[in-house]
Design an enzyme around this catalytic site. Structure first.
Site, mmCIF file in Angstrom:
data_model
loop_
_atom_site.group_PDB
_atom_site.id
_atom_site.type_symbol
_atom_site.label_atom_id
_atom_site.label_comp_id
_atom_site.label_asym_id
_atom_site.label_seq_id
_atom_site.Cartn_x
_atom_site.Cartn_y
_atom_site.Cartn_z
ATOM 1 N N THR A 4 0.848 -1.193 0.000
ATOM 2 C CA THR A 4 0.000 0.000 0.000
ATOM 3 C C THR A 4 0.885 1.246 0.000
ATOM 4 O O THR A 4 1.896 1.274 0.693
ATOM 5 C CB THR A 4 -0.838 0.002 1.299
ATOM 6 O OG1 THR A 4 -1.772 -1.063 1.202
ATOM 7 C CG2 THR A 4 -1.553 1.308 1.526
ATOM 8 N N GLY B 19 -10.154 -1.656 5.137
ATOM 9 C CA GLY B 19 -9.011 -1.608 6.052
ATOM 10 C C GLY B 19 -8.796 -0.222 6.635
ATOM 11 O O GLY B 19 -9.694 0.617 6.673
HETATM 12 C C1 SD4 Z 1 -5.255 -2.753 4.532
HETATM 13 N N1 SD4 Z 1 -3.317 -1.526 5.244
HETATM 14 O O1 SD4 Z 1 -6.182 -2.759 3.745
HETATM 15 C C2 SD4 Z 1 -3.943 -2.152 4.099
HETATM 16 C C3 SD4 Z 1 -3.131 -3.233 3.495
HETATM 17 C C4 SD4 Z 1 -1.749 -2.866 3.147
HETATM 18 O O2 SD4 Z 1 -0.037 -3.186 1.691
HETATM 19 O O3 SD4 Z 1 -1.119 -2.040 3.726
HETATM 20 N N2 SD4 Z 1 -1.255 -3.511 2.135
HETATM 21 O O4 SD4 Z 1 -5.320 -3.248 5.659
#
Ligand code: SD4
Length: 329
Positions: free
Chosen positions: A190, A220
């Site tokens: 992300t 998320g």
């Molecule tokens: C989530 N924090 O949807 C995000 C996922 C993430 O790299 O960071 N992926 O929980």
């Protein structure tokens, strides 16, 4: 109304008093130094979670041309949203377990304005839709079909967000349908980005397709203001990557900004943020979180649960990928 006016006026008086006293304290012999002489110079900079060189380079291009931090973070993270080889962000992001590619994103400016979209489908640039939510509506979060409809009204195009690669991987995954929030660092990319512009103003953005093969409807931390991203122009900004559920439980990015307000450096604040999460998860090793923070002076820091998290920094002194310390070695 009267009370507000009074507070405003007394605020002004206090500000006036403060700057007078700062000026007075800067008096050297008969010379009065301007207040700005005592402040560190503004250093425009862009930082982002993980090693996204092209995204930070784009943000830097905007900052270097005198653009705002807000434009820089939007333009910067759009680079990753468009990169189909990044399977955790934008087009080419992996789907939920029912085969829907759903995107989450948010953006926040120097005045505390913010916009967010959650569970957005068929639109390749959720961060830009989030900015439209911020600028064109009286709301902060739009979800699902409503967010998608709003995007079309704002001129965004409908796109198939699957790629050949993600479709193939999904077909393969369906054979076992096993969902785990693994600590595999490759599973977390992300992009959360923070920037300071030539005026010294801070903005941030965060965008993701979330956990691969998540339960349909799951959202998320990334689009949740305070969790995946928070900016306070007086103090600094923070952003997160990793297992969002754990970041939400501690309102991680807000926590880090507040810790910086209390005097911690970005590094110390990120370490404390991860420690708070680990306190709630004693002995648990099966997840990754990475925090990244910047303060008003342009100092940066990061910390994570497991080794592997890095952040890319881009400024006039060049760019580098910083490896951060971790809770577990
Ligand atoms: C989530 N924090 O949807 C995000 C996922 C993430 O790299 O960071 N992926 O929980």
């Amino acid at each position: 109304m009267k009370r507000r006016k009074f507070l405003k006026n007394s605020g002004l008086t206090t500000a006036g008093f403060l700057s007078t006293s700062i000026l007075a304290s800067c008096k050297t012999e008969n010379k009065i130094e301007p207040e700005s002489a005592t402040l560190p110079p503004i250093r425009p900079v862009a930082v982002c979670t993980w090693n996204f060189l092209n995204a930070t380079a784009k943000a830097w291009e905007v900052l270097d041309a005198g653009g705002s931090a807000l434009d820089a973070v939007e333009q910067g993270v759009r680079v990753e949203e468009a990169d189909v080889t990044n399977e955790t962000v934008g087009k080419g992001g992996r789907p939920d377990r029912d085969g829907n590619v759903t995107l989450d994103a948010c953006i926040m400016d120097k005045d505390g304005n913010c916009g967010s979209v959650v569970y957005l489908q068929n639109i390749a640039h959720p961060v830009s839709v989030a900015r439209k939510v911020m600028e064109e509506t009286p709301h902060i979060i739009l979800a699902g079909k409503g967010a998608e409809q709003f995007a079309y009204e704002q001129g965004f195009k409908k796109e198939d967000l699957f790629t050949e690669s993600t479709r193939k991987q999904y077909e393969e995954w369906k054979k076992t349908s096993k969902y785990e929030t693994t600590i595999n660092i490759e599973n977390h990319d992300t992009i959360g980005m923070l920037a300071i512009d030539k005026n010294g103003d801070i903005a941030g953005a965060c965008t993701t397709s979330g956990m691969a093969y998540k339960v349909a409807g799951r959202v998320g931390d990334s689009p949740i203001i305070g969790a995946g991203l928070f900016v306070d122009n007086e103090v600094g900004g923070a952003t997160a990557t990793g297992v969002g559920e754990e970041v939400i439980r501690t309102v991680g990015s807000f926590l880090i900004v507040e810790l910086m307000r209390q005097g911690m450096s970005p590094q110390e604040a990120c370490e404390e943020g991860v420690k708070r999460i680990m306190k709630k998860n004693e002995g648990r090793e099966d997840f990754q979180i990475g925090f990244l923070a910047i303060n008003k002076q342009g100092e940066t820091g990061g910390y994570c649960v497991h080794p592997g998290f890095t952040y890319r920094e881009y400024s006039e002194s060049g760019h580098e990928n910083n490896t951060v310390k971790s809770f577990y070695s």
